[in-house]
Design an enzyme around this catalytic site. Sequence first.
Site, PDB file in Angstrom:
ATOM      1  N   HIS A  24       0.802  -1.229   0.000  1.00 25.76           N
ATOM      2  CA  HIS A  24       0.000   0.000   0.000  1.00 25.76           C
ATOM      3  C   HIS A  24       0.832   1.275   0.000  1.00 25.76           C
ATOM      4  O   HIS A  24       0.287   2.373  -0.098  1.00 25.76           O
ATOM      5  CB  HIS A  24      -0.913   0.035   1.235  1.00 25.76           C
TER       6      HIS A  24
HETATM    7  C1  UD1 Z   1      -1.487   5.989   5.436  1.00 28.37           C
HETATM    8  C2  UD1 Z   1      -0.133   6.482   5.950  1.00 28.37           C
HETATM    9  C3  UD1 Z   1       0.887   5.359   5.858  1.00 28.37           C
HETATM   10  C4  UD1 Z   1       0.377   4.118   6.563  1.00 28.37           C
HETATM   11  C5  UD1 Z   1      -0.992   3.738   6.048  1.00 28.37           C
HETATM   12  C6  UD1 Z   1      -1.564   2.600   6.837  1.00 28.37           C
HETATM   13  C7  UD1 Z   1       0.429   8.860   5.614  1.00 28.37           C
HETATM   14  C8  UD1 Z   1       1.223   9.804   4.797  1.00 28.37           C
HETATM   15  N1  UD1 Z   1       0.369   7.606   5.152  1.00 28.37           N
HETATM   16  O1  UD1 Z   1      -1.327   5.674   4.078  1.00 28.37           O
HETATM   17  O2  UD1 Z   1       2.098   5.768   6.460  1.00 28.37           O
HETATM   18  O3  UD1 Z   1       1.292   3.081   6.334  1.00 28.37           O
HETATM   19  O4  UD1 Z   1      -1.892   4.858   6.178  1.00 28.37           O
HETATM   20  O5  UD1 Z   1      -2.509   1.872   6.108  1.00 28.37           O
HETATM   21  O6  UD1 Z   1      -0.120   9.229   6.614  1.00 28.37           O
HETATM   22  N2  UD1 Z   1      -8.843   5.286   1.460  1.00 28.37           N
HETATM   23  C9  UD1 Z   1     -10.126   4.813   1.486  1.00 28.37           C
HETATM   24  N3  UD1 Z   1     -10.625   4.440   2.708  1.00 28.37           N
HETATM   25  C10 UD1 Z   1      -9.931   4.535   3.856  1.00 28.37           C
HETATM   26  C11 UD1 Z   1      -8.625   5.033   3.803  1.00 28.37           C
HETATM   27  C12 UD1 Z   1      -8.078   5.409   2.604  1.00 28.37           C
HETATM   28  O7  UD1 Z   1     -10.794   4.693   0.474  1.00 28.37           O
HETATM   29  O8  UD1 Z   1     -10.439   4.191   4.912  1.00 28.37           O
HETATM   30  C13 UD1 Z   1      -8.262   5.691   0.144  1.00 28.37           C
HETATM   31  C14 UD1 Z   1      -8.582   7.131  -0.221  1.00 28.37           C
HETATM   32  O9  UD1 Z   1      -8.664   7.224  -1.608  1.00 28.37           O
HETATM   33  C15 UD1 Z   1      -7.314   7.847   0.236  1.00 28.37           C
HETATM   34  C16 UD1 Z   1      -6.233   6.814  -0.082  1.00 28.37           C
HETATM   35  O10 UD1 Z   1      -6.842   5.560   0.204  1.00 28.37           O
HETATM   36  O11 UD1 Z   1      -7.123   9.052  -0.435  1.00 28.37           O
HETATM   37  C17 UD1 Z   1      -4.970   6.954   0.715  1.00 28.37           C
HETATM   38  O12 UD1 Z   1      -5.262   7.053   2.096  1.00 28.37           O
HETATM   39  P1  UD1 Z   1      -4.269   7.875   3.059  1.00 28.37           P
HETATM   40  O13 UD1 Z   1      -4.756   7.813   4.441  1.00 28.37           O
HETATM   41  O14 UD1 Z   1      -3.993   9.220   2.486  1.00 28.37           O
HETATM   42  O15 UD1 Z   1      -2.921   7.108   2.897  1.00 28.37           O
HETATM   43  P2  UD1 Z   1      -2.587   5.566   3.122  1.00 28.37           P
HETATM   44  O16 UD1 Z   1      -2.067   5.032   1.827  1.00 28.37           O
HETATM   45  O17 UD1 Z   1      -3.715   4.881   3.756  1.00 28.37           O
HETATM   46  N1  UDP Z   2      -3.996  -5.438   8.899  1.00 24.72           N
HETATM   47  C1  UDP Z   2      -5.302  -5.869   9.066  1.00 24.72           C
HETATM   48  N2  UDP Z   2      -6.045  -6.195   7.957  1.00 24.72           N
HETATM   49  C2  UDP Z   2      -5.527  -6.140   6.696  1.00 24.72           C
HETATM   50  C3  UDP Z   2      -4.184  -5.698   6.530  1.00 24.72           C
HETATM   51  C4  UDP Z   2      -3.453  -5.341   7.654  1.00 24.72           C
HETATM   52  O1  UDP Z   2      -5.794  -5.967  10.200  1.00 24.72           O
HETATM   53  O2  UDP Z   2      -6.247  -6.458   5.732  1.00 24.72           O
HETATM   54  C5  UDP Z   2      -3.223  -5.030  10.091  1.00 24.72           C
HETATM   55  C6  UDP Z   2      -1.918  -5.757  10.314  1.00 24.72           C
HETATM   56  O3  UDP Z   2      -2.100  -6.889  11.152  1.00 24.72           O
HETATM   57  C7  UDP Z   2      -1.035  -4.713  10.975  1.00 24.72           C
HETATM   58  C8  UDP Z   2      -1.570  -3.395  10.446  1.00 24.72           C
HETATM   59  O4  UDP Z   2      -2.849  -3.676   9.874  1.00 24.72           O
HETATM   60  O5  UDP Z   2      -1.181  -4.712  12.382  1.00 24.72           O
HETATM   61  C9  UDP Z   2      -0.656  -2.830   9.392  1.00 24.72           C
HETATM   62  O6  UDP Z   2      -1.263  -1.745   8.775  1.00 24.72           O
HETATM   63  P1  UDP Z   2      -0.780  -1.164   7.390  1.00 24.72           P
HETATM   64  O7  UDP Z   2      -0.046  -2.196   6.651  1.00 24.72           O
HETATM   65  O8  UDP Z   2      -1.976  -0.558   6.766  1.00 24.72           O
HETATM   66  O9  UDP Z   2       0.158   0.046   7.808  1.00 24.72           O
HETATM   67  P2  UDP Z   2       1.706   0.183   8.225  1.00 24.72           P
HETATM   68  O10 UDP Z   2       1.989  -0.752   9.338  1.00 24.72           O
HETATM   69  O11 UDP Z   2       2.529  -0.073   7.003  1.00 24.72           O
HETATM   70  O12 UDP Z   2       1.813   1.615   8.601  1.00 24.72           O
END
Ligand code: UD1
Ligand code: UDP
Length: 369
Positions: free
Chosen positions: A210
């Site tokens: 992601h």
């Molecule tokens: C964010 C964090 C990243 C973390 C990740 C965990 C930042 C810069 N990035 O990245 O460090 O590893 O969360 O998963 O803070 N979206 C949805 N539904 C949701 C959430 C997101 O549809 O519930 C979609 C939206 O289009 C959104 C895009 O995903 O614009 C990105 O979401 P965003 O929270 O900006 O960044 P992540 O890639 O989730």
């Molecule tokens: N996770 C989850 N469901 C999923 C994918 C990840 O519960 O479908 C959990 C996973 O066990 C871990 C956390 O989400 O604890 C990791 O989140 P993510 O990879 O989104 O973010 P990051 O750790 O890279 O910031």
Amino acid sequence: MPASGGKIAIILGTRPEIIKMSPIIRACKKRGLNYFILHTGQHYSYEMDKKFFEDLEIRKPKYNLNVGGHEYRKQVGLMIREIMGILAKEGPEVVLVQGDTNSVLAGALAANKLGIKIGHHEAGLRSHDLTMLEETNRIITDHISDFLFAPTADAFKNLKDEGIADDKASLTGNTVVDAVFQNLELANKKSDILKKLNLEGKDYILATAHRAENVDIEERLKGILEGLALVANDFNLPIIYPIHPRTLNNIKKFGFKIPPGVRAISPLGYLDFLRLESKANLIITDSGGLQEEACILKIPCVTIRDNTERPETIKAGVNILAGVEPNKIWQSAKKIIKSRKKWINPFGDGRAAERIVGALASSGKNKDY
Ligand code: UD1
Ligand code: UDP
């Protein structure tokens, strides 16, 4: 500090923050501390947000800013403005943030501007890659925090090397271990995900991807999908791939197809995901949390990134950096499966939350880890 009855504001916004804050929230509740949860709403879809409050049985946030889905400038700007308003009204003694997301940066900057003390869990992680937004978020947050909770000795050393004062940092372990320990048994009992996916255990590979620097770039996302296809074919195992919304959007945008051998599913709740992780043959990921959990659960891991802020997992010999070139992903998978594993868990003993909450309640002087 909060020992004197001061209020703690717990700020979170994304899936991993909800998971890693959950043991801290439990510890606050157990000690009867005065705390409230402020959710920025950065993650907002049911399966990225509310599902975790349900699975982890956490109290509903007192505030939700609903700023998910906006572009960076607007999102961080809105977060800071709204968080400042709430903090000014609530008057907490300390703000606690976890990790490196935009929600963490905004929470820390808002508290700093108001002269409220800041606690940072997962302080000191460094990828040394300033092109990652998260790296900037970590560095800024660490340098304006008052209580820095380093999860590992490496992270603690990074803080020392950057000149963070001795009395501000403590080595606590990572609450990811607490969360795994607190929920694995429950996951084994309650989750029927293996049955639902028609799996037995050890007969599949689990993948997630992601990170913006991977999935927003067409060539890199293509490399990841091709790499997964090579591994699925060579290992003759299905790859189960719960797809993050950012990645799904990009797969559609670039017109990619999910390759044969890869089973794309919706993101899972924590109990289902933990169960799936613990029974996987191999994990392929760019997630920070998954690199840690793979290490804790003793599952070999291939990290599809060029660097990691979790070098402990590489040193332990249970994780390998592969980048996103398809052949390199495939070769790395073969290599890590064969490598001799020491299975050291560098992330703590499952009592990090107690230490963090204990330290906050006694002015951050808890260093007996
Ligand atoms: C964010 C964090 C990243 C973390 C990740 C965990 C930042 C810069 N990035 O990245 O460090 O590893 O969360 O998963 O803070 N979206 C949805 N539904 C949701 C959430 C997101 O549809 O519930 C979609 C939206 O289009 C959104 C895009 O995903 O614009 C990105 O979401 P965003 O929270 O900006 O960044 P992540 O890639 O989730
Ligand atoms: N996770 C989850 N469901 C999923 C994918 C990840 O519960 O479908 C959990 C996973 O066990 C871990 C956390 O989400 O604890 C990791 O989140 P993510 O990879 O989104 O973010 P990051 O750790 O890279 O910031």
